[in-house]
Design an enzyme around this catalytic site. Structure first.
Site, PDB file in Angstrom:
ATOM      1  CE  LYS A  50     -53.992 -27.018  18.072  1.00  0.00           C
ATOM      2  NZ  LYS A  50     -55.441 -26.822  18.114  1.00  0.00           N
ATOM      3  CD  GLN A  94     -57.871 -28.096  20.528  1.00  0.00           C
ATOM      4  OE1 GLN A  94     -57.091 -27.196  20.235  1.00  0.00           O
ATOM      5  NE2 GLN A  94     -58.034 -29.144  19.763  1.00  0.00           N
ATOM      6  CG  ASP A 117     -58.486 -22.013  15.618  1.00  0.00           C
ATOM      7  OD1 ASP A 117     -57.688 -22.773  15.023  1.00  0.00           O
ATOM      8  OD2 ASP A 117     -59.024 -22.290  16.699  1.00  0.00           O
TER       9      ASP A 117
HETATM   10  N1  GUN Z   1     -59.927 -29.072  17.350  1.00  0.00           N
HETATM   11  C1  GUN Z   1     -59.433 -29.851  16.348  1.00  0.00           C
HETATM   12  N2  GUN Z   1     -58.808 -29.085  15.426  1.00  0.00           N
HETATM   13  C2  GUN Z   1     -58.909 -27.809  15.859  1.00  0.00           C
HETATM   14  C3  GUN Z   1     -58.459 -26.550  15.356  1.00  0.00           C
HETATM   15  O1  GUN Z   1     -57.841 -26.453  14.293  1.00  0.00           O
HETATM   16  N3  GUN Z   1     -58.747 -25.461  16.096  1.00  0.00           N
HETATM   17  C4  GUN Z   1     -59.437 -25.542  17.260  1.00  0.00           C
HETATM   18  N4  GUN Z   1     -59.677 -24.410  17.922  1.00  0.00           N
HETATM   19  N5  GUN Z   1     -59.880 -26.682  17.768  1.00  0.00           N
HETATM   20  C5  GUN Z   1     -59.610 -27.799  17.066  1.00  0.00           C
END
Ligand code: GUN
Length: 279
Positions: A50, A94, A117
């Site tokens: 990311k 995350q 998100d």
């Molecule tokens: N962990 C796995 N996928 C995601 C996501 O899309 N957002 C977040 N914050 N954590 C994740």
């Protein structure tokens, strides 16, 4: 019929380039802050991806790494500081968080205007209400793939398999807002094959490898496979039996190379949108 294969990698590259061009035209650099707690190896890989993708799209990115022992109060304070920081446009904590932290409370501490998100209940509620909000990245990716397939959504019968808060429910909300007639199916749905066979659009988000079989798919249906499952031999497969469905579907996403690459590109777009709306 042989299905058209929806190339998520190519679409994601185009979306990332579009975000970079839009970001370059702004007087400021939109900034994404990612918070990683602990040392879950998969999370570390996702967070690095990311961060890198954000920088490549000319966004500012900051990754805040905290030890696994971080208390809920300390984590909430970090989120509060990011909320208050005028240079931060998007905040992503995350998941999963360590077991002693209540994830829901942390996600609810994020300013909804910076919630890239789309997991904050205010954003989930507004989405269910049909408002235009920061939508969770995977559902956003699903809608973009349907658009790329040229799927006519208005009036279409759509089945979404899986009712998670992160994928199934928001996808159902977005499809409803796009005027589809939506069935939200799940593990207790009585005749899932029947629900699928009458749908022009199938979105599978069950976490069950190759659950959707070829003969469940109506001729010409558009099939979006959100699943990614590692099976014996290390092979990655989706929630859809891809090879079987090729002969039935009008268009289908591969796994890997379908929804997955689009998800990070949608996170970048959400960061840009959050910046444009907030500043
Ligand atoms: N962990 C796995 N996928 C995601 C996501 O899309 N957002 C977040 N914050 N954590 C994740």
């Amino acid at each position: 019929m042989t299905a058209r294969i929806l190339d998520g990698r190519a679409l994601a590259a185009a979306l990332r380039a579009d975000v970079a061009a839009r970001a370059a035209s702004l007087a400021y650099r939109p900034k994404l802050a990612v918070v990683l707690v602990g040392d879950n190896p998969a999370s570390a890989v996702y967070v690095s991806a990311k961060d890198r993708a954000a920088r490549e799209a000319r966004l500012d990115a900051q990754t805040i790494r905290l030890p696994a022992e971080t208390t809920q109060a300390a984590l909430t304070d970090v989120v509060g500081a990011l909320n208050a920081d005028p240079h931060v446009d998007g905040i992503l904590v995350q998941l999963p968080l360590p077991p002693h932290v209540e994830s829901r409370a942390v996600l609810e501490a994020i300013d909804p205007a910076k919630d890239v998100d789309g997991f904050h209940p205010i954003n989930a509620g507004r989405l269910a209400d049909g408002q235009d909000v920061l939508t969770p990245c995977t559902p956003r990716a699903v809608m973009k793939l349907l658009a790329a397939a040229g799927a006519a959504l208005s009036g279409a019968r759509a089945v979404v398999i899986g009712r998670s808060a992160i994928v199934g429910r928001p996808v159902a909300g977005l499809l409803t807002a796009a005027h589809a007639t939506v069935t939200l199916a799940h593990s207790r749905t009585l005749d899932l094959a029947h629900e699928c066979r009458r749908a022009g659009i199938v979105v599978a988000a069950t976490g069950r490898p190759e659950m959707v079989r070829g003969d469940w798919v109506a001729p010409g249906a558009v099939v979006i496979d959100v699943g990614i499952n590692r099976v014996a031999g290390g092979r990655l497969v989706g929630d859809v039996a891809y090879d079987e469905c090729l002969g039935h579907a009008g268009a289908i996403t591969p796994v890997p190379g379908g929804v997955g690459p689009m998800t990070i590109a949608c996170l970048l777009e959400n960061t840009l949108l959050a910046a444009e709306r907030r500043r």
